[in-house]
Write a protein that holds these residues in place. Structure first.
Motif, mmCIF file in Angstrom:
data_model
loop_
_atom_site.group_PDB
_atom_site.id
_atom_site.type_symbol
_atom_site.label_atom_id
_atom_site.label_comp_id
_atom_site.label_asym_id
_atom_site.label_seq_id
_atom_site.Cartn_x
_atom_site.Cartn_y
_atom_site.Cartn_z
ATOM 1 N N ALA A 98 0.615 -1.601 -0.180
ATOM 2 C CA ALA A 98 0.433 -0.020 -0.092
ATOM 3 C C ALA A 98 0.415 1.119 -0.257
ATOM 4 O O ALA A 98 1.508 1.606 1.040
ATOM 5 C CB ALA A 98 -0.577 0.175 1.231
ATOM 6 N N GLY A 154 -5.588 4.517 4.651
ATOM 7 C CA GLY A 154 -6.120 2.972 5.309
ATOM 8 C C GLY A 154 -7.509 3.625 5.767
ATOM 9 O O GLY A 154 -8.147 3.080 6.399
ATOM 10 N N VAL A 194 -9.661 -0.455 3.410
ATOM 11 C CA VAL A 194 -9.607 -2.140 4.109
ATOM 12 C C VAL A 194 -10.279 -2.513 4.392
ATOM 13 O O VAL A 194 -9.948 -4.164 3.790
ATOM 14 C CB VAL A 194 -9.541 -1.399 6.032
ATOM 15 N N ALA A 231 3.277 -1.224 4.101
ATOM 16 C CA ALA A 231 2.282 0.151 4.424
ATOM 17 C C ALA A 231 3.712 1.425 3.583
ATOM 18 O O ALA A 231 4.560 1.213 4.705
ATOM 19 C CB ALA A 231 1.871 0.158 4.975
ATOM 20 N N ILE A 282 -3.463 2.233 8.637
ATOM 21 C CA ILE A 282 -3.056 1.582 7.391
ATOM 22 C C ILE A 282 -2.149 0.813 8.254
ATOM 23 O O ILE A 282 -1.721 0.072 7.599
ATOM 24 C CB ILE A 282 -2.383 1.588 5.633
#
Lengths: 263, 317
Positions: B262, B267, B272, B283, B292
Protein backbone atom coordinates in the motif's frame (compact mmCIF):
# COMPACT_ATOMS: atom_id res chain seq x y z
CA UNK A 1 -35.46 24.92 -12.00
CA UNK A 2 -33.74 25.32 -8.69
CA UNK A 3 -31.09 22.99 -7.25
CA UNK A 4 -30.16 23.24 -3.59
CA UNK A 5 -26.74 21.84 -2.69
CA UNK A 6 -25.78 21.20 0.91
CA UNK A 7 -22.22 22.31 1.51
CA UNK A 8 -20.13 21.94 4.61
CA UNK A 9 -16.57 22.61 5.58
CA UNK A 10 -14.85 19.72 7.28
CA UNK A 11 -11.97 19.52 9.68
CA UNK A 12 -8.86 17.67 8.58
CA UNK A 13 -6.51 16.49 11.30
CA UNK A 14 -2.72 16.88 11.07
CA UNK A 15 -0.54 13.76 11.12
CA UNK A 16 0.40 14.49 14.73
CA UNK A 17 -2.27 15.86 17.05
CA UNK A 18 -3.51 16.14 20.62
CA UNK A 19 -7.02 15.78 21.96
CA UNK A 20 -8.31 18.64 24.06
CA UNK A 21 -11.48 17.65 25.90
CA UNK A 22 -13.98 16.28 23.43
CA UNK A 23 -12.29 17.27 20.22
CA UNK A 24 -8.91 17.40 18.59
CA UNK A 25 -7.09 20.55 19.68
CA UNK A 26 -7.92 23.32 17.21
CA UNK A 27 -4.20 23.87 16.50
CA UNK A 28 -4.12 20.55 14.63
CA UNK A 29 -7.18 21.15 12.48
CA UNK A 30 -7.49 22.75 9.08
CA UNK A 31 -10.77 23.20 7.25
CA UNK A 32 -11.73 22.55 3.68
CA UNK A 33 -14.76 22.07 1.45
CA UNK A 34 -16.12 18.58 2.13
CA UNK A 35 -14.93 16.27 -0.64
CA UNK A 36 -18.36 14.71 -1.28
CA UNK A 37 -19.99 18.15 -1.41
CA UNK A 38 -17.43 19.25 -4.01
CA UNK A 39 -18.81 16.55 -6.32
CA UNK A 40 -22.40 17.56 -5.47
CA UNK A 41 -21.66 21.19 -6.38
CA UNK A 42 -20.04 20.09 -9.64
CA UNK A 43 -23.04 17.94 -10.53
CA UNK A 44 -25.42 20.86 -9.91
CA UNK A 45 -23.29 23.27 -11.92
CA UNK A 46 -23.09 20.81 -14.81
CA UNK A 47 -26.88 20.47 -14.81
CA UNK A 48 -27.14 24.27 -14.83
CA UNK A 49 -24.70 24.49 -17.74
CA UNK A 50 -26.70 21.91 -19.70
CA UNK A 51 -30.10 23.48 -19.17
CA UNK A 52 -31.75 26.83 -19.20
CA UNK A 53 -32.65 28.85 -16.18
CA UNK A 54 -31.28 26.61 -13.48
CA UNK A 55 -30.40 28.35 -10.24
CA UNK A 56 -27.88 26.64 -7.97
CA UNK A 57 -28.14 27.62 -4.31
CA UNK A 58 -25.87 26.28 -1.59
CA UNK A 59 -26.95 25.83 2.00
CA UNK A 60 -24.56 25.39 4.90
CA UNK A 61 -24.93 24.88 8.62
CA UNK A 62 -21.70 26.36 9.89
CA UNK A 63 -19.82 29.21 11.55
CA UNK A 64 -18.25 32.16 9.77
CA UNK A 65 -15.17 30.03 9.15
CA UNK A 66 -17.16 27.93 6.68
CA UNK A 67 -17.55 30.91 4.33
CA UNK A 68 -14.21 29.98 2.77
CA UNK A 69 -15.68 26.65 1.63
CA UNK A 70 -18.90 28.38 0.56
CA UNK A 71 -16.98 30.93 -1.55
CA UNK A 72 -15.20 28.02 -3.18
CA UNK A 73 -18.57 26.53 -4.18
CA UNK A 74 -19.68 29.93 -5.47
CA UNK A 75 -16.43 30.28 -7.41
CA UNK A 76 -17.15 26.96 -9.09
CA UNK A 77 -20.47 28.20 -10.36
CA UNK A 78 -23.16 28.19 -7.64
CA UNK A 79 -25.30 31.32 -7.87
CA UNK A 80 -25.86 32.21 -4.24
CA UNK A 81 -25.50 30.81 -0.75
CA UNK A 82 -27.36 30.55 2.53
CA UNK A 83 -25.50 29.93 5.79
CA UNK A 84 -27.35 29.00 8.98
CA UNK A 85 -25.73 29.80 12.31
CA UNK A 86 -26.23 31.59 15.60
CA UNK A 87 -24.98 31.47 19.18
CA UNK A 88 -27.40 28.72 20.19
CA UNK A 89 -26.15 26.42 17.42
CA UNK A 90 -22.53 27.30 18.25
CA UNK A 91 -23.04 26.11 21.82
CA UNK A 92 -23.78 22.52 20.76
CA UNK A 93 -20.90 20.04 20.95
CA UNK A 94 -22.64 17.66 18.60
CA UNK A 95 -24.71 18.54 15.57
CA UNK A 96 -26.21 15.17 14.74
CA UNK A 97 -27.80 14.30 11.41
CA UNK A 98 -31.32 14.97 12.68
CA UNK A 99 -30.42 18.45 13.94
CA UNK A 100 -28.59 19.38 10.75
CA UNK A 101 -31.48 18.06 8.65
CA UNK A 102 -33.96 20.17 10.67
CA UNK A 103 -32.02 23.33 9.94
CA UNK A 104 -31.50 22.46 6.28
CA UNK A 105 -35.19 21.58 5.93
CA UNK A 106 -36.20 25.03 7.16
CA UNK A 107 -34.15 26.59 4.38
CA UNK A 108 -35.38 24.06 1.81
CA UNK A 109 -39.00 24.83 2.66
CA UNK A 110 -38.37 28.49 1.84
CA UNK A 111 -36.36 27.80 -1.29
CA UNK A 112 -38.64 25.05 -2.65
CA UNK A 113 -35.96 23.42 -4.82
CA UNK A 114 -36.77 20.88 -7.53
CA UNK A 115 -33.71 18.88 -6.57
CA UNK A 116 -31.44 18.71 -3.54
CA UNK A 117 -27.91 17.37 -3.90
CA UNK A 118 -25.98 16.46 -0.79
CA UNK A 119 -22.63 14.75 -0.30
CA UNK A 120 -22.94 11.12 0.88
CA UNK A 121 -21.14 12.06 4.08
CA UNK A 122 -18.89 14.64 5.63
CA UNK A 123 -15.23 13.77 5.89
CA UNK A 124 -14.98 14.55 9.60
CA UNK A 125 -17.94 13.08 11.52
CA UNK A 126 -19.14 10.77 8.71
CA UNK A 127 -22.73 10.34 9.86
CA UNK A 128 -23.84 9.78 6.25
CA UNK A 129 -27.46 10.26 7.29
CA UNK A 130 -28.27 13.96 6.82
CA UNK A 131 -29.45 13.79 3.20
CA UNK A 132 -31.96 10.96 3.64
CA UNK A 133 -33.20 12.47 6.92
CA UNK A 134 -33.71 15.76 5.08
CA UNK A 135 -35.73 14.01 2.34
CA UNK A 136 -37.95 12.40 4.95
CA UNK A 137 -38.52 15.76 6.65
CA UNK A 138 -39.43 17.34 3.32
CA UNK A 139 -41.61 14.41 2.30
CA UNK A 140 -39.70 14.00 -0.96
CA UNK A 141 -38.11 10.98 -2.59
CA UNK A 142 -34.39 10.29 -2.27
CA UNK A 143 -31.53 8.07 -3.32
CA UNK A 144 -28.35 7.46 -1.35
CA UNK A 145 -24.84 6.99 -2.76
CA UNK A 146 -25.49 8.12 -6.30
CA UNK A 147 -22.60 7.90 -8.76
CA UNK A 148 -24.49 8.56 -12.00
CA UNK A 149 -27.44 10.86 -12.60
CA UNK A 150 -29.72 11.56 -15.54
CA UNK A 151 -32.58 13.97 -15.11
CA UNK A 152 -35.80 13.89 -17.09
CA UNK A 153 -37.45 17.00 -15.75
CA UNK A 154 -40.44 16.71 -18.09
CA UNK A 155 -41.25 13.22 -16.83
CA UNK A 156 -40.25 14.26 -13.31
CA UNK A 157 -37.82 11.40 -12.88
CA UNK A 158 -34.17 11.11 -11.88
CA UNK A 159 -32.55 7.95 -13.21
CA UNK A 160 -29.61 7.17 -10.96
CA UNK A 161 -26.94 4.58 -10.43
CA UNK A 162 -26.34 3.77 -6.77
CA UNK A 163 -22.89 2.42 -6.02
CA UNK A 164 -23.34 -0.74 -3.98
CA UNK A 165 -20.49 -2.70 -2.43
CA UNK A 166 -18.29 -5.06 -4.42
CA UNK A 167 -18.35 -3.42 -7.84
CA UNK A 168 -22.12 -3.58 -8.39
CA UNK A 169 -24.36 -0.63 -9.20
CA UNK A 170 -28.11 -0.47 -8.71
CA UNK A 171 -30.14 1.35 -11.35
CA UNK A 172 -33.09 3.19 -9.87
CA UNK A 173 -35.72 5.66 -11.07
CA UNK A 174 -36.70 8.19 -8.45
CA UNK A 175 -39.61 10.60 -8.65
CA UNK A 176 -38.81 14.31 -8.40
CA UNK A 177 -38.51 16.36 -6.29
CA UNK A 178 -35.83 14.34 -4.57
CA UNK A 179 -32.76 14.51 -2.38
CA UNK A 180 -29.79 12.66 -3.87
CA UNK A 181 -26.68 11.95 -1.87
CA UNK A 182 -23.70 12.18 -4.19
CA UNK A 183 -20.75 9.79 -4.20
CA UNK A 184 -17.24 10.84 -5.17
CA UNK A 185 -16.27 9.95 -8.73
CA UNK A 186 -19.65 10.91 -10.24
CA UNK A 187 -17.85 13.67 -12.16
CA UNK A 188 -14.59 15.58 -12.13
CA UNK A 189 -14.91 18.64 -9.91
CA UNK A 190 -13.44 21.69 -11.59
CA UNK A 191 -10.86 23.97 -10.10
CA UNK A 192 -12.17 27.40 -9.32
CA UNK A 193 -10.90 29.82 -11.97
CA UNK A 194 -9.46 33.18 -10.97
CA UNK A 195 -12.43 34.80 -12.66
CA UNK A 196 -14.76 32.54 -10.70
CA UNK A 197 -13.02 33.40 -7.46
CA UNK A 198 -13.38 37.11 -8.18
CA UNK A 199 -17.05 36.73 -9.10
CA UNK A 200 -17.73 34.67 -5.97
CA UNK A 201 -16.86 37.67 -3.79
CA UNK A 202 -19.88 39.49 -5.17
CA UNK A 203 -22.38 36.65 -5.10
CA UNK A 204 -25.05 36.81 -2.38
CA UNK A 205 -24.27 34.96 0.85
CA UNK A 206 -27.12 35.27 3.29
CA UNK A 207 -26.73 34.37 6.97
CA UNK A 208 -29.80 33.03 8.73
CA UNK A 209 -30.47 32.37 12.41
CA UNK A 210 -32.80 29.92 14.12
CA UNK A 211 -35.30 32.68 14.81
CA UNK A 212 -35.00 34.02 11.29
CA UNK A 213 -36.00 30.60 9.98
CA UNK A 214 -39.00 30.46 12.29
CA UNK A 215 -37.33 27.90 14.55
CA UNK A 216 -36.45 27.97 18.21
CA UNK A 217 -33.95 26.06 20.32
CA UNK A 218 -36.21 23.01 20.40
CA UNK A 219 -34.90 22.33 16.87
CA UNK A 220 -31.51 21.66 18.46
CA UNK A 221 -32.73 19.21 21.09
CA UNK A 222 -31.25 15.74 20.83
CA UNK A 223 -30.82 12.90 23.29
CA UNK A 224 -27.38 12.23 21.81
CA UNK A 225 -24.39 13.38 23.86
CA UNK A 226 -20.81 13.36 22.68
CA UNK A 227 -19.12 12.19 25.88
CA UNK A 228 -15.59 11.06 25.02
CA UNK A 229 -12.89 11.17 22.38
CA UNK A 230 -9.84 8.95 22.32
CA UNK A 231 -7.04 7.95 20.07
CA UNK A 232 -7.76 4.35 19.11
CA UNK A 233 -5.32 1.83 20.47
CA UNK A 234 -3.05 0.57 17.77
CA UNK A 235 -4.01 -2.98 17.06
CA UNK A 236 -1.29 -3.66 14.55
CA UNK A 237 2.15 -4.90 15.33
CA UNK A 238 3.78 -3.76 12.13
CA UNK A 239 7.53 -4.07 11.87
CA UNK A 240 8.50 -0.53 10.94
CA UNK A 241 11.86 -0.15 9.22
CA UNK A 242 13.86 2.87 10.32
CA UNK A 243 16.56 4.81 8.54
CA UNK A 244 17.14 6.46 5.19
CA UNK A 245 15.21 5.46 2.08
CA UNK A 246 17.99 3.23 0.73
CA UNK A 247 18.30 1.45 4.05
CA UNK A 248 14.57 0.88 4.57
CA UNK A 249 14.09 -0.13 0.93
CA UNK A 250 16.88 -2.69 1.37
CA UNK A 251 15.25 -4.21 4.43
CA UNK A 252 11.88 -4.31 2.73
CA UNK A 253 13.44 -5.90 -0.36
CA UNK A 254 14.74 -8.70 1.85
CA UNK A 255 11.22 -9.30 3.20
CA UNK A 256 9.81 -9.37 -0.32
CA UNK A 257 12.45 -11.82 -1.54
CA UNK A 258 11.72 -14.00 1.45
CA UNK A 259 8.08 -14.02 0.33
CA UNK A 260 9.16 -15.05 -3.15
CA UNK A 261 8.42 -11.71 -4.79
CA UNK A 262 10.49 -10.42 -7.72
CA UNK A 263 12.41 -13.61 -8.30
CA UNK B 1 -37.87 -4.31 26.06
CA UNK B 2 -37.27 -5.23 22.45
CA UNK B 3 -34.34 -5.04 20.08
CA UNK B 4 -35.11 -5.34 16.36
CA UNK B 5 -32.30 -6.00 13.87
CA UNK B 6 -32.95 -5.80 10.14
CA UNK B 7 -31.14 -8.26 7.86
CA UNK B 8 -29.85 -7.40 4.40
CA UNK B 9 -29.87 -9.43 1.20
CA UNK B 10 -28.88 -8.89 -2.39
CA UNK B 11 -29.48 -10.93 -5.50
CA UNK B 12 -30.77 -13.97 -3.71
CA UNK B 13 -28.37 -14.13 -0.76
CA UNK B 14 -28.34 -12.81 2.75
CA UNK B 15 -25.29 -10.63 3.27
CA UNK B 16 -22.83 -11.41 6.09
CA UNK B 17 -23.76 -8.22 7.91
CA UNK B 18 -27.14 -9.84 8.66
CA UNK B 19 -25.52 -12.43 10.93
CA UNK B 20 -23.32 -9.73 12.49
CA UNK B 21 -26.43 -7.72 13.30
CA UNK B 22 -27.87 -10.83 14.95
CA UNK B 23 -24.76 -11.18 17.13
CA UNK B 24 -24.68 -7.49 18.05
CA UNK B 25 -28.41 -7.60 18.72
CA UNK B 26 -28.03 -10.63 20.99
CA UNK B 27 -25.37 -8.81 23.05
CA UNK B 28 -27.55 -5.73 23.32
CA UNK B 29 -30.62 -7.78 24.22
CA UNK B 30 -28.61 -9.52 26.96
CA UNK B 31 -27.34 -6.24 28.37
CA UNK B 32 -30.80 -4.68 28.44
CA UNK B 33 -32.81 -7.77 29.37
CA UNK B 34 -34.66 -7.51 26.09
CA UNK B 35 -36.02 -9.82 23.44
CA UNK B 36 -34.17 -9.93 20.12
CA UNK B 37 -36.27 -9.94 16.97
CA UNK B 38 -34.87 -10.08 13.45
CA UNK B 39 -36.59 -8.93 10.28
CA UNK B 40 -36.02 -9.52 6.60
CA UNK B 41 -37.90 -7.64 3.88
CA UNK B 42 -38.27 -9.09 0.40
CA UNK B 43 -36.44 -11.80 -1.51
CA UNK B 44 -36.75 -15.52 -0.76
CA UNK B 45 -38.14 -14.84 2.69
CA UNK B 46 -38.84 -18.50 3.53
CA UNK B 47 -35.19 -19.48 3.07
CA UNK B 48 -33.90 -16.26 4.58
CA UNK B 49 -36.14 -16.67 7.60
CA UNK B 50 -34.81 -20.17 8.33
CA UNK B 51 -31.24 -18.99 7.87
CA UNK B 52 -31.76 -16.20 10.40
CA UNK B 53 -32.69 -18.61 13.19
CA UNK B 54 -29.56 -18.02 15.20
CA UNK B 55 -28.49 -18.26 18.82
CA UNK B 56 -29.95 -15.51 20.94
CA UNK B 57 -32.76 -14.69 18.50
CA UNK B 58 -36.30 -14.83 19.91
CA UNK B 59 -38.27 -14.34 16.70
CA UNK B 60 -37.73 -13.79 12.97
CA UNK B 61 -40.23 -11.71 11.01
CA UNK B 62 -40.41 -12.09 7.25
CA UNK B 63 -42.03 -9.53 4.98
CA UNK B 64 -42.80 -11.09 1.62
CA UNK B 65 -42.71 -8.12 -0.73
CA UNK B 66 -40.57 -7.85 -3.86
CA UNK B 67 -37.38 -9.63 -4.82
CA UNK B 68 -34.85 -6.90 -4.23
CA UNK B 69 -34.32 -4.03 -1.84
CA UNK B 70 -36.56 -1.03 -2.38
CA UNK B 71 -36.14 1.72 0.18
CA UNK B 72 -39.78 2.86 0.09
CA UNK B 73 -40.93 -0.69 0.89
CA UNK B 74 -38.27 -1.19 3.57
CA UNK B 75 -39.14 2.07 5.28
CA UNK B 76 -42.83 1.17 5.50
CA UNK B 77 -42.25 -2.45 6.54
CA UNK B 78 -39.66 -1.68 9.21
CA UNK B 79 -41.69 1.21 10.55
CA UNK B 80 -44.76 -1.03 10.95
CA UNK B 81 -42.77 -3.84 12.53
CA UNK B 82 -41.01 -1.51 14.95
CA UNK B 83 -44.30 0.10 15.90
CA UNK B 84 -46.03 -3.23 16.41
CA UNK B 85 -43.20 -4.64 18.51
CA UNK B 86 -42.76 -1.40 20.46
CA UNK B 87 -39.07 -1.54 19.67
CA UNK B 88 -36.54 0.19 21.92
CA UNK B 89 -33.41 -0.33 19.87
CA UNK B 90 -33.51 -0.67 16.11
CA UNK B 91 -30.32 -2.01 14.51
CA UNK B 92 -29.64 -1.67 10.80
CA UNK B 93 -26.55 -2.18 8.64
CA UNK B 94 -24.24 0.72 7.79
CA UNK B 95 -24.13 -0.42 4.18
CA UNK B 96 -25.06 1.44 1.02
CA UNK B 97 -28.61 0.11 1.28
CA UNK B 98 -28.67 0.74 5.03
CA UNK B 99 -27.78 4.36 4.32
CA UNK B 100 -30.69 4.43 1.86
CA UNK B 101 -33.44 3.62 4.37
CA UNK B 102 -32.21 3.69 7.99
CA UNK B 103 -32.25 7.50 8.41
CA UNK B 104 -35.78 7.66 6.95
CA UNK B 105 -37.08 4.94 9.27
CA UNK B 106 -35.50 6.61 12.29
CA UNK B 107 -37.01 9.95 11.33
CA UNK B 108 -40.44 8.40 10.83
CA UNK B 109 -40.31 6.62 14.18
CA UNK B 110 -38.93 9.69 15.95
CA UNK B 111 -35.79 7.81 16.99
CA UNK B 112 -32.39 9.45 17.32
CA UNK B 113 -29.95 7.76 14.95
CA UNK B 114 -26.28 6.98 15.58
CA UNK B 115 -24.53 5.70 12.49
CA UNK B 116 -21.47 3.60 11.68
CA UNK B 117 -21.13 2.09 15.16
CA UNK B 118 -18.03 -0.01 15.78
CA UNK B 119 -18.93 -0.90 19.37
CA UNK B 120 -21.93 -0.70 21.70
CA UNK B 121 -22.04 -0.83 25.49
CA UNK B 122 -24.79 -0.40 28.04
CA UNK B 123 -24.06 1.34 31.30
CA UNK B 124 -27.50 2.52 32.36
CA UNK B 125 -27.72 4.13 28.94
CA UNK B 126 -26.58 2.98 25.51
CA UNK B 127 -23.07 4.11 24.59
CA UNK B 128 -22.05 3.87 20.97
CA UNK B 129 -18.44 4.04 19.81
CA UNK B 130 -17.79 5.43 16.35
CA UNK B 131 -14.88 7.00 14.51
CA UNK B 132 -14.17 10.48 13.24
CA UNK B 133 -11.60 12.16 11.01
CA UNK B 134 -11.03 9.11 8.82
CA UNK B 135 -10.60 6.71 11.77
CA UNK B 136 -7.98 8.87 13.48
CA UNK B 137 -10.06 9.23 16.66
CA UNK B 138 -12.79 7.23 18.38
CA UNK B 139 -15.72 9.02 19.91
CA UNK B 140 -18.37 7.90 22.34
CA UNK B 141 -21.96 8.96 21.80
CA UNK B 142 -24.25 8.45 24.77
CA UNK B 143 -27.92 7.98 24.01
CA UNK B 144 -29.86 9.72 26.76
CA UNK B 145 -33.16 8.22 25.74
CA UNK B 146 -34.50 4.73 26.02
CA UNK B 147 -35.00 4.29 22.32
CA UNK B 148 -32.65 4.71 19.40
CA UNK B 149 -31.71 3.55 15.92
CA UNK B 150 -28.12 2.48 15.34
CA UNK B 151 -26.42 1.47 12.12
CA UNK B 152 -23.54 -0.97 12.52
CA UNK B 153 -20.34 -0.99 10.50
CA UNK B 154 -19.96 -4.31 8.66
CA UNK B 155 -17.30 -6.78 9.83
CA UNK B 156 -17.02 -5.29 13.34
CA UNK B 157 -19.05 -8.01 15.06
CA UNK B 158 -18.72 -11.77 14.78
CA UNK B 159 -21.47 -13.69 12.99
CA UNK B 160 -24.13 -15.18 15.25
CA UNK B 161 -23.88 -18.99 15.21
CA UNK B 162 -26.75 -21.09 13.90
CA UNK B 163 -28.99 -22.65 16.51
CA UNK B 164 -31.72 -21.60 18.87
CA UNK B 165 -35.41 -22.12 18.41
CA UNK B 166 -36.72 -18.79 17.18
CA UNK B 167 -40.09 -18.91 15.49
CA UNK B 168 -40.21 -17.62 11.91
CA UNK B 169 -43.33 -15.54 11.53
CA UNK B 170 -44.58 -13.94 8.32
CA UNK B 171 -45.48 -10.29 8.92
CA UNK B 172 -48.23 -8.92 6.75
CA UNK B 173 -46.98 -5.39 6.20
CA UNK B 174 -49.48 -3.04 4.66
CA UNK B 175 -47.48 -1.39 1.90
CA UNK B 176 -48.99 1.78 0.48
CA UNK B 177 -47.97 1.42 -3.18
CA UNK B 178 -48.72 5.08 -3.90
CA UNK B 179 -45.90 5.94 -1.49
CA UNK B 180 -43.46 3.74 -3.41
CA UNK B 181 -41.98 6.41 -5.64
CA UNK B 182 -38.69 4.76 -6.50
CA UNK B 183 -38.20 1.76 -8.76
CA UNK B 184 -35.13 -0.42 -9.00
CA UNK B 185 -34.73 -1.16 -12.71
CA UNK B 186 -31.64 -3.36 -12.67
CA UNK B 187 -28.05 -3.96 -11.67
CA UNK B 188 -24.80 -3.42 -13.45
CA UNK B 189 -21.38 -4.91 -12.82
CA UNK B 190 -18.71 -2.25 -13.10
CA UNK B 191 -15.09 -2.57 -14.01
CA UNK B 192 -14.41 -5.65 -16.04
CA UNK B 193 -11.52 -5.03 -18.38
CA UNK B 194 -8.56 -7.22 -19.10
CA UNK B 195 -7.00 -7.24 -15.64
CA UNK B 196 -8.57 -8.97 -12.67
CA UNK B 197 -6.81 -7.64 -9.59
CA UNK B 198 -8.59 -10.21 -7.43
CA UNK B 199 -6.49 -12.90 -9.15
CA UNK B 200 -3.11 -11.22 -8.60
CA UNK B 201 -0.53 -12.72 -6.22
CA UNK B 202 1.27 -9.43 -5.67
CA UNK B 203 -0.44 -6.04 -5.75
CA UNK B 204 1.31 -2.70 -5.77
CA UNK B 205 -1.52 -0.42 -4.69
CA UNK B 206 -1.44 3.34 -4.91
CA UNK B 207 -3.43 6.00 -3.08
CA UNK B 208 -3.93 9.72 -2.72
CA UNK B 209 -0.29 10.18 -1.66
CA UNK B 210 0.78 9.83 -5.30
CA UNK B 211 -0.49 13.40 -5.76
CA UNK B 212 -0.47 13.54 -9.57
CA UNK B 213 -1.25 11.24 -12.47
CA UNK B 214 2.24 11.59 -13.92
CA UNK B 215 3.70 10.25 -10.69
CA UNK B 216 2.02 6.88 -11.28
CA UNK B 217 5.08 5.88 -13.29
CA UNK B 218 6.98 5.53 -10.01
CA UNK B 219 4.51 2.83 -9.00
CA UNK B 220 4.34 1.21 -12.43
CA UNK B 221 8.13 0.86 -12.43
CA UNK B 222 8.03 -0.94 -9.09
CA UNK B 223 5.21 -3.21 -10.24
CA UNK B 224 7.20 -4.12 -13.32
CA UNK B 225 10.32 -4.87 -11.30
CA UNK B 226 8.32 -7.09 -8.94
CA UNK B 227 6.20 -8.68 -11.67
CA UNK B 228 3.20 -7.36 -9.78
CA UNK B 229 -0.16 -5.82 -10.72
CA UNK B 230 -1.06 -2.19 -10.06
CA UNK B 231 -4.21 -1.48 -8.07
CA UNK B 232 -5.49 1.65 -6.35
CA UNK B 233 -7.60 3.14 -3.62
CA UNK B 234 -10.68 5.16 -4.41
CA UNK B 235 -9.27 8.71 -4.87
CA UNK B 236 -6.95 7.57 -7.67
CA UNK B 237 -9.86 5.95 -9.53
CA UNK B 238 -12.18 8.90 -8.85
CA UNK B 239 -9.56 11.15 -10.43
CA UNK B 240 -9.69 9.01 -13.55
CA UNK B 241 -5.99 8.09 -13.32
CA UNK B 242 -6.71 4.35 -13.27
CA UNK B 243 -9.82 2.47 -14.42
CA UNK B 244 -12.53 1.32 -12.02
CA UNK B 245 -11.51 -2.35 -12.33
CA UNK B 246 -8.28 -1.48 -10.46
CA UNK B 247 -10.09 -0.18 -7.37
CA UNK B 248 -9.65 -2.08 -4.13
CA UNK B 249 -12.24 -1.58 -1.41
CA UNK B 250 -15.82 -1.82 -0.29
CA UNK B 251 -17.14 -0.33 -3.52
CA UNK B 252 -14.41 -1.87 -5.65
CA UNK B 253 -12.87 -5.32 -5.60
CA UNK B 254 -12.06 -7.48 -2.61
CA UNK B 255 -8.53 -8.85 -3.05
CA UNK B 256 -6.57 -11.53 -1.24
CA UNK B 257 -3.05 -11.48 -2.70
CA UNK B 258 0.03 -13.00 -1.07
CA UNK B 259 1.58 -9.55 -0.80
CA UNK B 260 -0.18 -6.17 -0.81
CA UNK B 261 2.04 -3.09 -0.96
CA UNK B 262 0.00 0.00 0.00
CA UNK B 263 1.76 3.11 -1.26
CA UNK B 264 0.48 6.50 -0.13
CA UNK B 265 -2.74 4.91 1.10
CA UNK B 266 -4.03 6.12 4.47
CA UNK B 267 -6.21 3.07 5.08
CA UNK B 268 -9.76 4.39 5.25
CA UNK B 269 -12.16 1.74 6.49
CA UNK B 270 -13.75 1.42 3.05
CA UNK B 271 -10.37 0.56 1.55
CA UNK B 272 -9.32 -1.80 4.31
CA UNK B 273 -12.56 -3.75 3.83
CA UNK B 274 -11.23 -4.77 0.42
CA UNK B 275 -7.69 -5.83 1.26
CA UNK B 276 -7.35 -6.94 4.84
CA UNK B 277 -7.38 -10.59 3.70
CA UNK B 278 -3.94 -10.23 2.08
CA UNK B 279 -1.31 -12.58 3.57
CA UNK B 280 1.35 -9.89 3.96
CA UNK B 281 0.52 -6.20 4.04
CA UNK B 282 3.23 -3.59 3.54
CA UNK B 283 2.58 0.12 4.02
CA UNK B 284 4.65 3.08 2.80
CA UNK B 285 3.28 6.39 4.05
CA UNK B 286 4.58 9.66 5.49
CA UNK B 287 1.94 9.73 8.23
CA UNK B 288 2.95 7.46 11.14
CA UNK B 289 -0.63 7.61 12.45
CA UNK B 290 -2.22 6.50 9.19
CA UNK B 291 -4.70 3.67 9.98
CA UNK B 292 -3.01 1.48 7.34
CA UNK B 293 -0.18 0.86 9.83
CA UNK B 294 -2.69 -0.75 12.21
CA UNK B 295 -3.19 -3.63 9.82
CA UNK B 296 0.22 -3.69 8.12
CA UNK B 297 2.81 -6.39 8.80
CA UNK B 298 5.68 -4.19 7.64
CA UNK B 299 5.88 -0.45 7.31
CA UNK B 300 8.07 2.42 6.22
CA UNK B 301 7.25 5.91 7.45
CA UNK B 302 8.82 8.01 4.74
CA UNK B 303 8.21 9.86 1.49
CA UNK B 304 7.08 7.38 -1.15
CA UNK B 305 9.00 9.34 -3.79
CA UNK B 306 12.22 8.45 -1.97
CA UNK B 307 11.40 4.90 -0.91
CA UNK B 308 9.65 3.49 -3.97
CA UNK B 309 12.43 4.27 -6.52
CA UNK B 310 14.99 2.90 -4.04
CA UNK B 311 12.94 -0.28 -3.72
CA UNK B 312 12.59 -0.58 -7.48
CA UNK B 313 16.37 -0.30 -7.77
CA UNK B 314 16.77 -3.18 -5.32
CA UNK B 315 15.01 -5.36 -7.86
CA UNK B 316 17.09 -4.15 -10.79
CA UNK B 317 14.43 -1.72 -12.03
Amino acid sequence: MKILVTVTDVAVVDDEFEIDGLDVDERYLTYELNEWDDYAVEEAVQIAEDGEEVEVVTVTVGPERSEEAIRKALAKGADRAVRVWDDAIAERDLLDAETKASLLAAVAREEEPDLVLSGVQSGDDSFAATGVTLAEKLGTEWAAVVNQLELDTEAGVASVHRELEGGVEELTDVELPAVLTIQTGINEPRYASLRGIRQAQNKPLEVRTLGGLGLDESALETPLRWTATDEPETEGEATVFEGGADETAGELAAVLREAGVGQ
Amino acid sequence: MTVLAVAEHRRGELRDVSYELAAAGADLADATDSELHLAVVGGDVAAFGDDLVREGVDAVHTVDHGEEFNHDVSVQAVEQLADGLDVDYLLMPHTVNGLDYAPAVAERLGLPIVTDAVEMAVDGTLEVTREMYGSKVETTIEVESERAAVTLRPAEWPQAPTGGDAAVEPFDASIDESAVRSTVTGFEEVGGGDVDISEADVLVSVGRGIEEEDNLDVVRDLAEALDATVSASRPVVDSGWLPKNRQVGQSGKVVTPDVYIAIGISGAVQHVAGMKGADTIIAINTDPNAPIFDIADYGIVDDLFDVVPALTEQFGG
